[in-house]
Design a protein around this motif. Structure first.
Motif, PDB file in Angstrom:
ATOM      1  N   VAL A  98       0.829  -1.216   0.000  1.00 36.74           N
ATOM      2  CA  VAL A  98       0.000   0.000   0.000  1.00 36.74           C
ATOM      3  C   VAL A  98       0.857   1.256   0.000  1.00 36.74           C
ATOM      4  N   VAL A  99       2.016   1.187   0.639  1.00 38.76           N
ATOM      5  CA  VAL A  99       2.906   2.346   0.676  1.00 38.76           C
ATOM      6  C   VAL A  99       3.465   2.625  -0.718  1.00 38.76           C
ATOM      7  N   ALA A 100       3.888   1.543  -1.389  1.00 39.84           N
ATOM      8  CA  ALA A 100       4.393   1.708  -2.751  1.00 39.84           C
ATOM      9  C   ALA A 100       3.310   2.296  -3.648  1.00 39.84           C
ATOM     10  N   ASP A 101       2.082   1.839  -3.461  1.00 41.42           N
ATOM     11  CA  ASP A 101       0.983   2.336  -4.292  1.00 41.42           C
ATOM     12  C   ASP A 101       0.758   3.835  -4.095  1.00 41.42           C
ATOM     13  N   LEU A 102       0.933   4.293  -2.869  1.00 44.47           N
ATOM     14  CA  LEU A 102       0.793   5.729  -2.593  1.00 44.47           C
ATOM     15  C   LEU A 102       1.732   6.543  -3.478  1.00 44.47           C
ATOM     16  N   LEU A 103       2.972   6.066  -3.574  1.00 44.23           N
ATOM     17  CA  LEU A 103       3.963   6.795  -4.356  1.00 44.23           C
ATOM     18  C   LEU A 103       3.649   6.714  -5.849  1.00 44.23           C
ATOM     19  N   VAL A 104       3.242   5.538  -6.290  1.00 46.74           N
ATOM     20  CA  VAL A 104       2.882   5.370  -7.703  1.00 46.74           C
ATOM     21  C   VAL A 104       1.754   6.341  -8.069  1.00 46.74           C
ATOM     22  N   ASP A 105       0.721   6.387  -7.237  1.00 50.63           N
ATOM     23  CA  ASP A 105      -0.414   7.276  -7.517  1.00 50.63           C
ATOM     24  C   ASP A 105       0.021   8.736  -7.506  1.00 50.63           C
ATOM     25  N   PHE A 106       0.867   9.078  -6.538  1.00 51.45           N
ATOM     26  CA  PHE A 106       1.292  10.469  -6.414  1.00 51.45           C
ATOM     27  C   PHE A 106       2.072  10.901  -7.648  1.00 51.45           C
ATOM     28  N   ILE A 107       2.985  10.052  -8.081  1.00 48.14           N
ATOM     29  CA  ILE A 107       3.853  10.392  -9.214  1.00 48.14           C
ATOM     30  C   ILE A 107       3.068  10.416 -10.527  1.00 48.14           C
ATOM     31  N   ALA A 108       2.003   9.628 -10.610  1.00 45.22           N
ATOM     32  CA  ALA A 108       1.217   9.582 -11.853  1.00 45.22           C
ATOM     33  C   ALA A 108       0.655  10.950 -12.222  1.00 45.22           C
ATOM     34  N   ASP A 109       0.463  11.802 -11.192  1.00 47.56           N
ATOM     35  CA  ASP A 109      -0.175  13.096 -11.433  1.00 47.56           C
ATOM     36  C   ASP A 109       0.781  14.208 -11.850  1.00 47.56           C
ATOM     37  N   GLY A 110       2.070  13.923 -11.940  1.00 43.10           N
ATOM     38  CA  GLY A 110       3.046  14.985 -12.169  1.00 43.10           C
ATOM     39  C   GLY A 110       2.951  15.629 -13.542  1.00 43.10           C
ATOM     40  N   LYS A 111       3.478  16.862 -13.630  1.00 42.01           N
ATOM     41  CA  LYS A 111       3.411  17.597 -14.898  1.00 42.01           C
ATOM     42  C   LYS A 111       4.612  17.333 -15.802  1.00 42.01           C
ATOM     43  N   ARG A 112       5.643  16.694 -15.244  1.00 42.40           N
ATOM     44  CA  ARG A 112       6.831  16.310 -16.039  1.00 42.40           C
ATOM     45  C   ARG A 112       7.549  17.525 -16.642  1.00 42.40           C
ATOM     46  N   LEU A 113       7.555  18.625 -15.900  1.00 41.59           N
ATOM     47  CA  LEU A 113       8.204  19.844 -16.379  1.00 41.59           C
ATOM     48  C   LEU A 113       9.728  19.681 -16.375  1.00 41.59           C
ATOM     49  N   ARG A 114      10.266  19.136 -15.265  1.00 41.85           N
ATOM     50  CA  ARG A 114      11.721  18.994 -15.161  1.00 41.85           C
ATOM     51  C   ARG A 114      12.264  17.980 -16.174  1.00 41.85           C
ATOM     52  N   PRO A 115      11.572  16.850 -16.381  1.00 45.74           N
ATOM     53  CA  PRO A 115      12.035  15.944 -17.449  1.00 45.74           C
ATOM     54  C   PRO A 115      12.098  16.636 -18.807  1.00 45.74           C
ATOM     55  N   GLU A 116      11.155  17.528 -19.062  1.00 46.12           N
ATOM     56  CA  GLU A 116      11.144  18.195 -20.361  1.00 46.12           C
ATOM     57  C   GLU A 116      12.388  19.084 -20.525  1.00 46.12           C
ATOM     58  N   PHE A 117      12.717  19.833 -19.473  1.00 44.39           N
ATOM     59  CA  PHE A 117      13.926  20.664 -19.569  1.00 44.39           C
ATOM     60  C   PHE A 117      15.178  19.794 -19.667  1.00 44.39           C
ATOM     61  N   CYS A 118      15.196  18.704 -18.920  1.00 45.72           N
ATOM     62  CA  CYS A 118      16.341  17.791 -18.977  1.00 45.72           C
ATOM     63  C   CYS A 118      16.520  17.252 -20.407  1.00 45.72           C
ATOM     64  N   TRP A 119      15.417  16.890 -20.995  1.00 48.52           N
ATOM     65  CA  TRP A 119      15.444  16.373 -22.370  1.00 48.52           C
ATOM     66  C   TRP A 119      15.999  17.396 -23.350  1.00 48.52           C
ATOM     67  N   TRP A 120      15.545  18.645 -23.234  1.00 46.11           N
ATOM     68  CA  TRP A 120      16.005  19.645 -24.198  1.00 46.11           C
ATOM     69  C   TRP A 120      17.429  20.090 -23.929  1.00 46.11           C
ATOM     70  N   GLY A 121      17.881  19.916 -22.678  1.00 52.35           N
ATOM     71  CA  GLY A 121      19.308  20.116 -22.402  1.00 52.35           C
ATOM     72  C   GLY A 121      20.133  19.062 -23.132  1.00 52.35           C
ATOM     73  N   TRP A 122      19.656  17.857 -23.078  1.00 54.12           N
ATOM     74  CA  TRP A 122      20.301  16.734 -23.781  1.00 54.12           C
ATOM     75  C   TRP A 122      20.368  16.993 -25.280  1.00 54.12           C
ATOM     76  N   ARG A 123      19.247  17.404 -25.869  1.00 54.96           N
ATOM     77  CA  ARG A 123      19.193  17.643 -27.300  1.00 54.96           C
ATOM     78  C   ARG A 123      20.055  18.850 -27.683  1.00 54.96           C
ATOM     79  N   ALA A 124      19.974  19.910 -26.853  1.00 49.67           N
ATOM     80  CA  ALA A 124      20.788  21.097 -27.139  1.00 49.67           C
ATOM     81  C   ALA A 124      22.273  20.764 -27.054  1.00 49.67           C
ATOM     82  N   GLY A 125      22.603  19.815 -26.191  1.00 46.42           N
ATOM     83  CA  GLY A 125      24.005  19.451 -25.994  1.00 46.42           C
ATOM     84  C   GLY A 125      24.506  18.430 -27.001  1.00 46.42           C
ATOM     85  N   GLY A 126      23.635  18.049 -27.961  1.00 47.75           N
ATOM     86  CA  GLY A 126      24.078  17.133 -28.998  1.00 47.75           C
ATOM     87  C   GLY A 126      23.605  15.703 -28.795  1.00 47.75           C
ATOM     88  N   GLY A 127      22.785  15.468 -27.759  1.00 46.34           N
ATOM     89  CA  GLY A 127      22.252  14.118 -27.539  1.00 46.34           C
ATOM     90  C   GLY A 127      21.260  13.755 -28.636  1.00 46.34           C
TER      91      GLY A 127
END
Lengths: 368, 368
Positions: free
Chosen positions: B47-76
């Motif tokens: 049940v504890v693991a499920d709490l985290l799964v549910d919580f993370i499912a709602d995220g906006k994924r803003l930081r992953p997006e910037f991380c991704w474009w840093g990668w692409r800008a850097g030649g990834g």
């Protein structure tokens, strides 16, 4: 090489005196560098860094000691020029422990830690004394949560940098990961069981699982594993150390259970029956409940004293546990675990085996 | 290549749609593996693991997006076969964010998060509904503290394993370390300032420092830096991305300050003047206080509505801020920051520059 039981604590020389100074120096240097990073953000954060420095200064350095002897048992050299990485990882264990204790005190609402106010209490008091805005307790909570998080993040930074520098990440990443998940899982299970009825089916098994992960893995098994992995130890050596760690770590906690109820307050410095007053779900209490099944009056005494601040009720609960057969059961289990743990030391290098023998006795035959 | 301002949000295509699915898959796989580790300790921990799964499912994924474009800008490369490590580090950012939010809600006593009960509140309610033993609120606190700690530890595990696998630790260890210390330092400063008098000297500067570290570094600058570092970007590219990150991240928070007081409740979904009711120490409020120095009546209105739940008092405080010149000051600062951020994109690869231009507009011209 040692393998026999029966040495007494008084015979054991203090182990690894030079480790102690090296860990202190490393912690001081690391915390000083991190304090500077906080000050670079804002000078007001100096007081927060000081809180962590003061808290860590009081530690017993038990996990660094096991880490060190894992390193030595695994073939790591004692030469100061060679052992900087293991000392840094030993120091990282103290940062993890700072997070665990600061957050644990918040979770348990503990007012004190090692005879001083716990972090959230000290911060709340400073806040109230200064007449600051807002709720003092909530401010104490906020700083304690964030300070624990900082210690956890900094522990990871120190670990990763040190293991990477030694090109040892492939060997120690797994025990490091496992250790942190295990201790948190053990704490979560402890918290979950605290919410259950005391006669919840499986309470005894759950209490043993908490011991296994919250204490044995975290305090003995994984620190040894980390040290040995860092040294590039053979699998057989790591297996022996882990077997010792699980056995001695579990016995250590069972001794703690017994001292928490039957310990002499003049020796332990803690009130008689303290674990009962705090309502701790120990193996001792679960075992006593099993032993008292069918003995309605004594079981009622145990229930009445469990979680009670009344000295008479606690004394009656203590007597019920004494009559349950559980203390004898735990003593037998401790003896068997110590024997198994010491047996696992066979074949390890002499100095590590001697030191680990001494630590086993200190951890399991102590009176406080 | 883009460098001009003035594009509107509606023109910006959704960026990196394939990234989104990859991050979700990685998070799902990672959390599933970690859930299995908790279950191996005790099945009650599911049940504890499920709490985290549910919580993370709602995220906006803003930081992953910037991380991704840093990668692409850097030649990834965008080829799925090449970008597994950056996706895993992007997922690790979401685990850090889970820790930050779960602990933040505890610190701020927030009852809700993204329209659902916050973790400590949900756990306390389940505890109370089940009639479990002990204090429900304290149980909620305990689980929230430990769940946040788990997310933080697991974030580090995922980051370290991914960076190590790519032999990129030497390039990304520094921004990873810095990001975590910075966000926690920013939060600690925020908490410290919350305890100070609202007219504390230096409150405006401190609010700007909180923006710089709690928002700009953590949300934009360091995720870009991590992605670019992972790709092995040139120093000049990293410098440009960081300059963009500090500027756009700061402007993003200033827009948040304005929406938190002047936002249209039918658009933001939050009550009018919400930041005032919550007593948030924003740059907007500190700037208004500076602008109103000497204007006793309006300053009194601001003070009366700050931290108040009374709609009339909040409206009067809102009017005082509007009259202070602070909103215009912030709008000017946002424009200047956006111009500087977009200027920093010059010379970056076209697709990354276009995407980052779009993200800058979305982050700073939004109405909610």
């Amino acid at each position: 090489m040692v393998g026999q039981t029966g040495r007494v604590a008084a015979e054991i020389p203090p182990v690894a005196p030079s480790l102690s100074a090296a860990v202190e120096n490393t912690l001081a240097a690391e915390l000083s560098a991190r304090r500077a990073e906080l000050l670079a953000v804002d000078e007001r954060l100096g007081v927060v860094a000081d809180l962590l420095v003061d808290f860590i200064a009081d530690g017993k350095r038990l996990r660094p000691e096991f880490c060190w002897w894992g390193w030595r048992a695994g073939g790591g050299r004692a030469d100061p020029a060679d052992c900087a990485p293991v000392v840094r990882i030993a120091a990282a264990l103290e940062l993890i422990q700072a997070c665990a204790l600061v957050h644990d005190d918040l979770i348990d609402r503990s007012e004190t830690r090692r005879g001083r106010p716990s972090v959230h209490v000290a911060v709340a008091k400073s806040h109230a004394d200064a007449g600051y805005a807002g709720d003092s307790d909530q401010h104490g909570l906020a700083v304690a949560v964030l300070l624990g998080d900082l210690a956890l993040a900094w522990a990871d930074d120190l670990f990763t940098a040190s293991a990477h520098q030694l090109r040892a990440l492939d060997r120690v990443q797994q025990p490091w990961r496992a250790m942190r998940t295990e201790v948190l899982a053990g704490q979560l299970l402890d918290v979950s069981m605290g919410a259950m009825a005391t006669d919840e089916p499986g309470a005894l098994a759950a209490a043993m699982t908490v011991n296994r992960f919250k204490t044995a893995a975290y305090t003995v098994e994984r620190p040894l594993h980390l040290g040995a992995g860092l040294a590039g130890a053979q699998t057989e050596v790591i297996d022996r150390l882990r077997r010792y760690g699980v056995a001695i770590g579990t016995a250590f906690q069972l001794r703690d259970d017994l001292l928490g109820v039957f310990g002499d307050p003049t020796v332990t410095g803690k009130p008689a029956g303290g674990d009962l007053t705090e309502g701790k779900r120990t193996v001792l209490v679960a075992q006593a409940r099993t032993g008292l099944a069918g003995t309605t009056a004594l079981l009622a005494d145990l229930d009445a004293g469990f979680g009670s601040a009344d000295a008479g009720a606690v004394a009656a609960a203590t007597a019920a546990i004494a009559a349950s057969g559980a203390p004898e059961e735990l003593e037998q289990r401790i003896s068997a675990l110590v024997a198994d743990g010491l047996d696992a030391l066979a074949g390890l290098p002499d100095d590590a085996a001697t030191a680990l023998h001494g630590l086993a006795v200190r951890a399991t035959a102590r009176r406080r």
